[in-house]
Design an enzyme around this catalytic site. Sequence first.
Site, short mmCIF file in Angstrom:
data_model
loop_
_atom_site.label_atom_id
_atom_site.label_comp_id
_atom_site.label_asym_id
_atom_site.label_seq_id
_atom_site.Cartn_x
_atom_site.Cartn_y
_atom_site.Cartn_z
N GLU A 1 28.78 -42.05 2.77
CA GLU A 1 29.54 -43.58 3.59
C GLU A 1 28.83 -45.01 2.90
O GLU A 1 29.13 -45.34 3.79
CB GLU A 1 28.18 -43.08 5.03
CG GLU A 1 29.51 -42.11 6.03
CD GLU A 1 28.80 -41.07 6.50
OE1 GLU A 1 27.14 -41.24 7.36
OE2 GLU A 1 28.90 -40.35 6.96
N ASP B 1 -8.23 -4.54 5.39
CA ASP B 1 -6.82 -6.11 5.03
C ASP B 1 -6.84 -6.97 5.27
O ASP B 1 -6.51 -8.38 4.84
CB ASP B 1 -5.53 -4.70 5.47
CG ASP B 1 -5.65 -3.98 4.29
OD1 ASP B 1 -6.34 -3.54 3.97
OD2 ASP B 1 -5.06 -2.23 4.95
N ASP C 1 -2.77 -2.10 6.97
CA ASP C 1 -2.30 -2.28 8.26
C ASP C 1 -4.18 -2.16 9.04
O ASP C 1 -4.47 -2.39 10.04
CB ASP C 1 -1.86 -0.79 8.25
CG ASP C 1 -2.79 0.26 7.40
OD1 ASP C 1 -3.58 -0.27 6.62
OD2 ASP C 1 -2.03 1.59 6.61
N ASP D 1 0.76 -1.18 -0.26
CA ASP D 1 -0.07 -0.02 0.16
C ASP D 1 0.57 1.38 -0.19
O ASP D 1 2.16 1.09 -0.07
CB ASP D 1 -1.35 -0.25 1.33
CG ASP D 1 -0.28 -0.08 2.27
OD1 ASP D 1 0.52 -0.28 2.52
OD2 ASP D 1 -0.83 0.13 3.53
N ASN E 1 26.59 -38.34 3.54
CA ASN E 1 25.54 -39.71 4.14
C ASN E 1 25.82 -40.33 1.94
O ASN E 1 25.93 -41.65 2.88
CB ASN E 1 24.57 -39.42 4.22
CG ASN E 1 23.95 -38.82 4.76
OD1 ASN E 1 23.33 -37.68 5.78
ND2 ASN E 1 24.35 -38.87 6.46
P1 ATP Z 1 -2.65 3.08 1.39
O1 ATP Z 1 -4.51 1.95 0.64
O2 ATP Z 1 -2.32 3.11 0.71
O3 ATP Z 1 -2.89 3.32 2.52
P2 ATP Z 1 -5.02 5.27 1.93
O4 ATP Z 1 -4.58 5.75 3.50
O5 ATP Z 1 -5.17 6.59 1.01
O6 ATP Z 1 -3.66 4.48 1.06
P3 ATP Z 1 -7.36 4.53 2.42
O7 ATP Z 1 -7.48 4.71 4.46
O8 ATP Z 1 -8.62 3.40 2.06
O9 ATP Z 1 -6.20 4.07 1.43
O10 ATP Z 1 -8.69 6.28 2.35
C1 ATP Z 1 -9.10 5.42 0.55
C2 ATP Z 1 -9.26 7.90 1.34
O11 ATP Z 1 -10.30 8.30 1.57
C3 ATP Z 1 -7.82 8.70 0.84
O12 ATP Z 1 -7.48 8.80 -0.76
C4 ATP Z 1 -8.79 9.89 1.19
O13 ATP Z 1 -9.03 10.31 0.49
C5 ATP Z 1 -9.54 9.19 2.43
N1 ATP Z 1 -9.83 9.35 3.93
C6 ATP Z 1 -8.30 8.95 4.53
N2 ATP Z 1 -8.47 9.18 5.89
C7 ATP Z 1 -9.72 9.41 5.92
C8 ATP Z 1 -11.06 9.81 6.90
N3 ATP Z 1 -10.13 9.63 8.06
N4 ATP Z 1 -11.63 10.24 6.58
C9 ATP Z 1 -12.18 10.42 5.79
N5 ATP Z 1 -11.33 9.97 4.40
C10 ATP Z 1 -10.55 8.86 4.62
#
Ligand code: ATP
Length: 916
Positions: A710, A645, A641, A327, A707
């Site tokens: 032998e 996932d 993470d 990721d 082995n």
């Molecule tokens: P990766 O998968 O590489 O770790 P990422 O953290 O961007 O990337 P996601 O966590 O799925 O992946 O986030 C997707 C999108 O959602 C982000 O690009 C962002 O625009 C939005 N996003 C991320 N975190 C939040 C949040 N806490 N609240 C609202 N929107 C979020």
Amino acid sequence: MTKKPAYLLTTDAALAQFNTSPDGLKGNQVAVRQEKFGPNSIAVGHREQWWRKYLRQFKDLMIVLLVASALLAWYLQDARTAIILVVLVSFNTLIGFFQEYRAEKTMQALEKLVTPLAQVYRDGKLEQIPSRELVPGDIVRLVEGDSVPADVRIIDELAFSTNDFALTGESDPTRKFTHVISKAVPLNNRHNLAFMGTTVATGEAKGLVVATAGDTELGRIASLSQATVQEMSPLQRELRHIATRVTYGVVILCLILLFVAMQADMALKDAFLFAVGFASSLVPQGLPAEINTSLAQAAGKLARAKALVKKLSAVETLGATHIICTDKTGTLTKNEMTVQQLYVADTVYEVTGTGYEWNGEIRAKGRPLALKQTNAFAEFFAAGALASNAKVLPPDDTHRSWYCLGDPTEGALITLARKARVDIESWQAKLPEICELTFDSARKRMTSVRQFNATTAVAYTKGAPENVLERCTHIWDGRRVQKLTDAQRRQIIAKHTEWAQDAMRNLAYARREMPLSLAKEGTIEQLETDLTFMGMVSMSDPLRDDVPAAIAAAQQAHIKINIVTGDFALTAEAIARKAGLDQVGEMTVVTGEQLDAMSDKAVLKRVLAGSTIFSRVDPEDKMRIVTLVKQAGLVVAVTGDGINDAPALKRADIGVAMGVTGTDVAKQSSEIILLDDSFNTLVRAVQYGRTIFANIKKSTLSCFTSNFAELVVNILSLIVMSLLGIPLAIGVIQILAIDLLAELFPIAALGWDKAEGETMKEAPRDPKEHIMNWRNITDLAWCGLLIGGAAFVNYLLFFGRQGVDAQTVDTTSLLYFQATTLTYVTIVVCQLANIIQRRSVRGVFTKYQLHNWHFWAAVAFSMACVLTIVYNPVVASYFKSGQLGLIDWAFAIGAAVLFLAVREAQRLLQHKRSLA
Ligand code: ATP
């Protein structure tokens, strides 16, 4: 009076029973309780006592045979043979025991590196502490992905459910509530409790710790879900399998031989010993234990390099990694978010300052905005903070600067609000939260619904710009709310695209007013609709410095790298470019939508080609990609993470969880935890996996060579004995002295061999290919024939040199002892030469041979053992050896030189053929 179980009490009564409050315990209460209840940890299962572990070494059939031989020798009053057998058996079992003990200790030490953490309220403040410091009465905060750190009575919750499978066998998440249960019910119906060892599936909750450590339900059944697993690696299984099969075959063969030997007028003891010698010449004793040690040693080294291996077998699989699906956020980038620009009311503003400190300002065209101007956008800034759960906290004992507890993206939004001098606490008080529609990576949005007055509510949504915009019908221009036109939509997307091309991560804000009744009862679909676009923020998340080098190294090792991210395509692409992914192959971007439309075959083709960026994907897509690669029979490592996932991490050959930002669920589903969340660490771990596999392969093949040698000597002896009546060329004690003494240390020391340049330039090995494949078996047979043949010829030539007829030699004479000693010494010297030539793909004459002093020390030690056996009169009398003259040594060393010459010629020929 006995206390009522907490699930039968109301939340207030439960709090009173534990003399605590929703603000948590006070400092002095904690100390007293820690003293009284001890640490909140459960011992991992039942630890085996050391003597049991030692006795287990005797379960090996070979050892049983040797002990039986010793008893027989003792019974037949051959004390010397009996003693030497006992010494050899003790030596070997002790080494096996210590190897196992050390491997176990390493794994236990590694276990301690994963310190589960808990969020706890103490003195009214939210803190993060190691879970083992929790005490009954503590108030904990539990959020999606957490592992429940103790048995907890829920006192407040939002859409909270837990995975109780480990405890109750219930496979669907169980919804948990705060209400009291009126009568005693079984464990799986206590829906106001969350249990230690289970994980949070959805939502969040505040809970009162009612039991810790051994008093928890899990404590009663005492198993630990985060425990590292010491599972046999495929190679260990293969070897154990070979060893068992060979041993059984050997036992049958021995019985036949015993019969034949006795028919040939051999004494019972000699016949039995010959059979045992025959058996031990075939069985690679100690090899599985040796591999176990190598793997554990590797796991220890990897942990020092910040990759924690939970399953020893993963070390071996790591080396075969063909594909890495990583990721972006936090793995390739630092996950240190700082908002740098805003787009509100058709205007772009810059934001200064870095990290989570508030010492930055909002600027327009380089000039700081006056407080009056920022106040005009106060609701915009507040919206980001109100729709965030993270906490931004001041420096403390463990943090040198301001830091974020929770999602760094949200931390950045809170910091932005502070920089705009917005009083977040008063907004929180003015607009109490009714519910939260938590973020998920499929919707890519989250919403906080808040009460505005007695009849109205207001919802603040933040998320990926496209995903927010698709729900917006209106736009706020700083003063009024207007209908959102197509032109405005295009403008917003254009800005989003422009920023993303600069590797920026963008988030849009929106709001909606609604009747209170809808706010309380509406579904996500009903609430996140008809939104008013408020603006957009753009944050930087710098690339980790060591990523470009790691990507280049992985590419050199023919490992294909793909990025699978939830982030926007252009942002991901810009980061990938910075990381140098475009330098190593043609970069392709596939969006989540395109992925849905692609056939499995097409997706697999893209993944196998590498350098593909799958953007805006959700966890199901990740799972699909992993499954396809696995079906193609290639080894895939996947990083992750989040709780979502977990299935992909489990499905992957090597699930890799982030140690810092990863949820407990992700960590539990993985084989490897990156303690620093860094991609570089993962690539290093793969490199190390390759080295370790190469070393294990060297050890295994070296071990089997002697082995085979032998075996050749034994068979030749047997044939010549039955045809010409010449006595056996080597005694059983001497065979054991090769297997259990002479070769043991150099083979073990191969574990310290460093990677040879070639190791990281070759293509990954085929995971289905066994070390003991036909090619290697024929090679081993050939080497065995060379060494065994040379040893046997040396044995016969010895009699010639002495002018003695081998057919009539007295088997108790010094001359016979000298002849068999020469067979023994020839095999040992050739075996050492064999181990040396197997160390490097470039053979003997390479600088690589000079490194690893452990190896050369082990060779010297082996030779010292051999010299003692040959020349120390006391030891020699036990081993029935006779002193050798210089000319005999010349024959032994000559055999080794000849062997090396043949091997080098073979290698050069092969090299020439591969170039042709
Ligand atoms: P990766 O998968 O590489 O770790 P990422 O953290 O961007 O990337 P996601 O966590 O799925 O992946 O986030 C997707 C999108 O959602 C982000 O690009 C962002 O625009 C939005 N996003 C991320 N975190 C939040 C949040 N806490 N609240 C609202 N929107 C979020």
